[in-house]
Design an enzyme around this catalytic site. Sequence first.
Site, mmCIF file in Angstrom:
data_model
loop_
_atom_site.group_PDB
_atom_site.id
_atom_site.type_symbol
_atom_site.label_atom_id
_atom_site.label_comp_id
_atom_site.label_asym_id
_atom_site.label_seq_id
_atom_site.Cartn_x
_atom_site.Cartn_y
_atom_site.Cartn_z
ATOM 1 N N THR A 178 6.628 78.267 50.701
ATOM 2 C CA THR A 178 5.437 78.022 51.308
ATOM 3 C C THR A 178 5.513 76.860 52.270
ATOM 4 O O THR A 178 5.416 76.818 53.412
ATOM 5 C CB THR A 178 4.240 77.826 50.603
ATOM 6 O OG1 THR A 178 4.055 78.851 49.733
ATOM 7 C CG2 THR A 178 2.951 77.682 51.478
ATOM 8 N N SER A 191 1.262 77.913 44.059
ATOM 9 C CA SER A 191 2.073 78.910 43.926
ATOM 10 C C SER A 191 1.544 79.906 44.704
ATOM 11 O O SER A 191 0.222 80.259 44.354
ATOM 12 C CB SER A 191 2.355 79.254 42.663
ATOM 13 O OG SER A 191 3.229 80.493 42.633
ATOM 14 N N SER A 192 2.404 80.635 45.727
ATOM 15 C CA SER A 192 1.817 81.898 46.429
ATOM 16 C C SER A 192 1.657 83.091 45.416
ATOM 17 O O SER A 192 2.937 83.574 44.951
ATOM 18 C CB SER A 192 2.716 82.131 47.443
ATOM 19 O OG SER A 192 2.792 81.172 48.410
ATOM 20 N N SER A 228 9.109 80.538 42.016
ATOM 21 C CA SER A 228 8.043 79.752 42.312
ATOM 22 C C SER A 228 8.292 78.294 42.004
ATOM 23 O O SER A 228 8.746 77.783 41.291
ATOM 24 C CB SER A 228 6.876 80.181 41.244
ATOM 25 O OG SER A 228 5.660 79.823 41.365
ATOM 26 N N GLY A 229 7.774 77.580 42.964
ATOM 27 C CA GLY A 229 7.917 76.063 42.846
ATOM 28 C C GLY A 229 9.306 75.541 43.775
ATOM 29 O O GLY A 229 9.440 74.243 43.766
ATOM 30 N N ASN A 257 4.633 75.583 39.529
ATOM 31 C CA ASN A 257 4.015 74.935 40.760
ATOM 32 C C ASN A 257 2.717 74.967 40.812
ATOM 33 O O ASN A 257 1.819 75.829 40.400
ATOM 34 C CB ASN A 257 4.657 76.151 41.852
ATOM 35 C CG ASN A 257 4.203 75.854 43.256
ATOM 36 O OD1 ASN A 257 3.844 74.713 43.409
ATOM 37 N ND2 ASN A 257 4.772 76.615 44.275
ATOM 38 N N GLY A 310 10.148 84.884 44.847
ATOM 39 C CA GLY A 310 11.485 84.882 44.366
ATOM 40 C C GLY A 310 11.780 85.696 42.986
ATOM 41 O O GLY A 310 10.665 86.306 42.578
#
Length: 1091
Positions: free
Chosen positions: A115, A163-164, A110-111, A160, A390
């Site tokens: 995306t 973040s997704s 994340s981050g 993030n 991830g």
Amino acid sequence: MAKMEVKTSLLDDMIGVGDMVLLEPLNEDSFINNLKKRFDHNEVYTYIGSVVISINPYRSLPIYTPEKVEEYRNRNFYELSPHIFALADEAYRSLRDQDKDQCILITGESGAGKTEASKLVMSYVAAVCGKGAEVNQVKEQLLQSNPVLEAFGNAKTARNDNSSRFGKYMDIEFDFKGDPLGGVISNYLLEKSRVVKQPRGERNFHIFYQILSGASEEFLCKLKLERDFSRYNYLGLDSARVNGVDDASNFRTVRNAMQIVGFMDHETQSVFEVVAAVLKLGNIEFKPESRANGLDESKIKDKNELKEICELTGIDQSVLERAFSFRTVEAKQEKVSTTLNVAQAYYARDALAKNLYSRLFSWLVTRINESIKAQTKVRKKVMGVLDIYGFEIFEDNSFEQFIINYCNEKLQQIFIELTLKEEQEEYIREGIEWTHIEYFNNAIICDLIENNQTGILAMLDEECLRPGTVTDDTFLEKLNQVCATHQHFESRMSKCSRFLNDTSLPHSCFRIQHYAGKVMYQVEGFVDKNNDLLYRDLSQAMWKANHSLIKALFPEGNPAKINLKRPPTAGSQFKASVATLMKNLQNKNPNYIRCIKPNEKKAADIFNEALVCHQIRYLGLLENVRVRRAGYAFRQAYEPCLERYKMLCRQTWPHWRGPARAGVEVLFNELRIPEEEFSFGRSKIFIRNPRTLFKLEDLRKQRLEDLATLIEKIYRGWKCRTRFLLMKRCQIVIASWYRRYAQQKRYQKIKSSAIAVQSYIRGWKARKLLRELKHLKRCNEAATVIAAYWHGTQARRELRRLKDEARNKHAIAVIWAFWLGYKARRELKRLKEEARRKHAVAVIWAYWLGLKVRREYRKFFRANAGRKIYEFTLQRICKKYRDQFTDQQKLIYEEKLEASELFKDKKALYPASVGQPFQGAYLEISENPKYKKLTDAVDEKIIIAEVVNKINRANGKAASRIFLLTKNNVLLADQKSGTIKSEVPLGDVTKVSMSSQNDGFFAVHLKEGSEAASKGDFLLSSNHLIEMATKLYRTTLSQTKQKLNIEISDEFLVQFKQEKVCVKFIQGSQKNGNIPTCKRKNNRLLEVAVP
């Protein structure tokens, strides 16, 4: 000299090493140092063969412009410096030209920028594919699906700001030309637990904050929401505002994106109503209440929130309230209803909120797919883009991290398999001997998790389905029994004695040694999160809603479709989704983007080596390089290889005439490179060791310097020769021009001298001729002067003679007159004396004779010079009087003169009008507000404005009208209202009739057949008849160039509509004083009595 084609390469102007396969030496430190060196120079992309490593710069870089898109378009992958556009172009061209389905796998924590990487890939493909209205609409819909899914599926986390919190796989479908037709989106494991609880420093999903910040007050009122974040328990307040994020602007972007994707207005409204309902669910609180049977029961504290939720969703309030307080269990046609205590009620509330939001998100994905799916049924090419979470290692890892890391294990497994498969296929395709590559196969870890009999997921499902008391501890106990001997499973409670004293491993945890490192998982919550249980009472309450969207989200609540079978667990659902994803990816050509986060501060220009090292390990990047370098480190097609290194061999420089492979063989033999360092494939040269490639680059660099020196030498010689030849040509041109100039100057000098001589001669001849002409002229002028003097003398003599003769005649007359006067006086005196003596008759006679003489004298004087002097004096007096007139007075006297010619001795009324000045405007229309309407209607200059009487043909009575004469029209208007009754163009007026008597009646005759003549002629009466008739006559003559016929008769005919009436003027009595009267005698006669 032939022009040399210049091409760029990955190896040109390289900062560090652009492709990690060429890194020497290869170890973790050199790998990190190379990434840091490139990151410090804003080179955020690095290759591992065909894999792209992307480091998040945390700032905007000028490397994504339309110019960059064109730069990487249709270029070889290794032709330019590493870039995500190169991978996107390679994938797109393979799909379009080679008919291979592609997939782009984007992984990282994340981050790390996953995306943004997926957006860049999609934007590049959208930029390079075809154009057209339909194609552009498809591209716009595909791109605009991102803001919608980000708003509902992304959130701010500690790592993030965007973040997704779900995995996304999008298949973009193309036609045979490479133009996009549509797409299909799949989503994986939305983190729905975030809806009800967020870690400290993190936010809920973006859409909640966007709707409260960006919606209008009216819209919030419809949704029964307030703008204050603190009013809602599901929204964490410590990070409600994020620096650099404009939630209000993002809300407008989301609504616009939903409209572009194809959401109808009522669908958008329904979606936001569900979001509002989820927010308000968090505000429902419960209080304990004891029943008569001693069981605890929960009651809702404040039913106002429940009421508003029911109004939003269309659910009966009593039904939803009962669903929060009771649970019904069905088994074999039996129903058992039990009460829920406070803890169970809160669990039911949160479960409903999570399920409601999770199902809404799935519905959104399905609805977007309906809009963006390909409309045609032709065969399609597919490019898949996978943006998925991830590998995650936190301080507290739970069920979500376990599932995410399982997915990453599967992705690593398929990555290794597909990479080796790709290497093997290329070796076979090029005819290179394949050698087995040793690598770590993580299939054993995947089997530990997903094995249908002994896997952790199978054990978790079995524990969830087992009757009796099921807790997280019983689940851990079962794992310790089944997985104790597995080399990648660790637990202090297992039978394996080596972990009994491991104090870093708590009793309520287990640890798995993943390919990326060891991860410790807290078993607390595993069973509940895997069950993902929603009470059937709540499902049925949702299905009973009058809200079409909510009803569609809970189909299992339909009583007619009651299924007593337990729904699948979250783990089994995700396992099936991952299996489908892996099967989908294996059918496509893979392309990889590995995203790395440089620091935890989300700041630019900071490179945390420890953090990057951690990510390199769990992404398996070093393993990837070793797999890639196990065979040959570098491979390149013969043509670009020969083009790059041909200057190192005399036989291939500057041009090789034969096949490219033969040229490369000659080149490598000339350079004496050991045969074990390279192999010749069918279309590529394979180099085993990076040192060999770097040696070629060093030789090329030295050779380029030598060639540069040679080119410089040749250029200088060419430049000097060119300068000499140019100077020589210039000297010849200058000399020729100078000679020409000198001859021109000489010619001009001779020419000017000749012209001077000629001018002097011509001047002398001209002056001679001038003297002759002047002499002749003086002779002629002398004769003329003499003749003039002579004629003047003769004239003066004649004048004097005539004057003397006139004086003599005058003197005789005077003397005679004096003599006669003298005789008369003397006679008078004698007569006086005689009269005194005799009588007075003689005196009178003498006086009479003197008077007679004087009269004769005066007649004689006037008959000659006196009459002329009198006429001249009279004319001067008249002119002096006329010069005093103004233009207005001249016009009046002209009109008076015209009136004299028209009416003198014809109309008895004329003498009375002579002394009256012609004013014209007897009504001040412009100054009277009563006539504003009339003034606005008439835009021409008014010549005359007066009140007249219009005679009615039926009874002879008069009605007051305003008579207006303008430059082009005659108008009659109502005196009271100012409304225009009639408007007649001057061209339609043919004649004006009037009597010869002392009255003001007159008739205006109109042209037959004209529009104005439809109602007949006008019979009017005015106090200023002479002035009106004169002005009408003059205006008509000025506009139509024709004289208006003015008829003066005591009997004339007037046309009234379809009949003609005779108007007859007679002498009347004095009953009405001096006012003429009009009476109707019969249908054909009107009599006007004039006193």
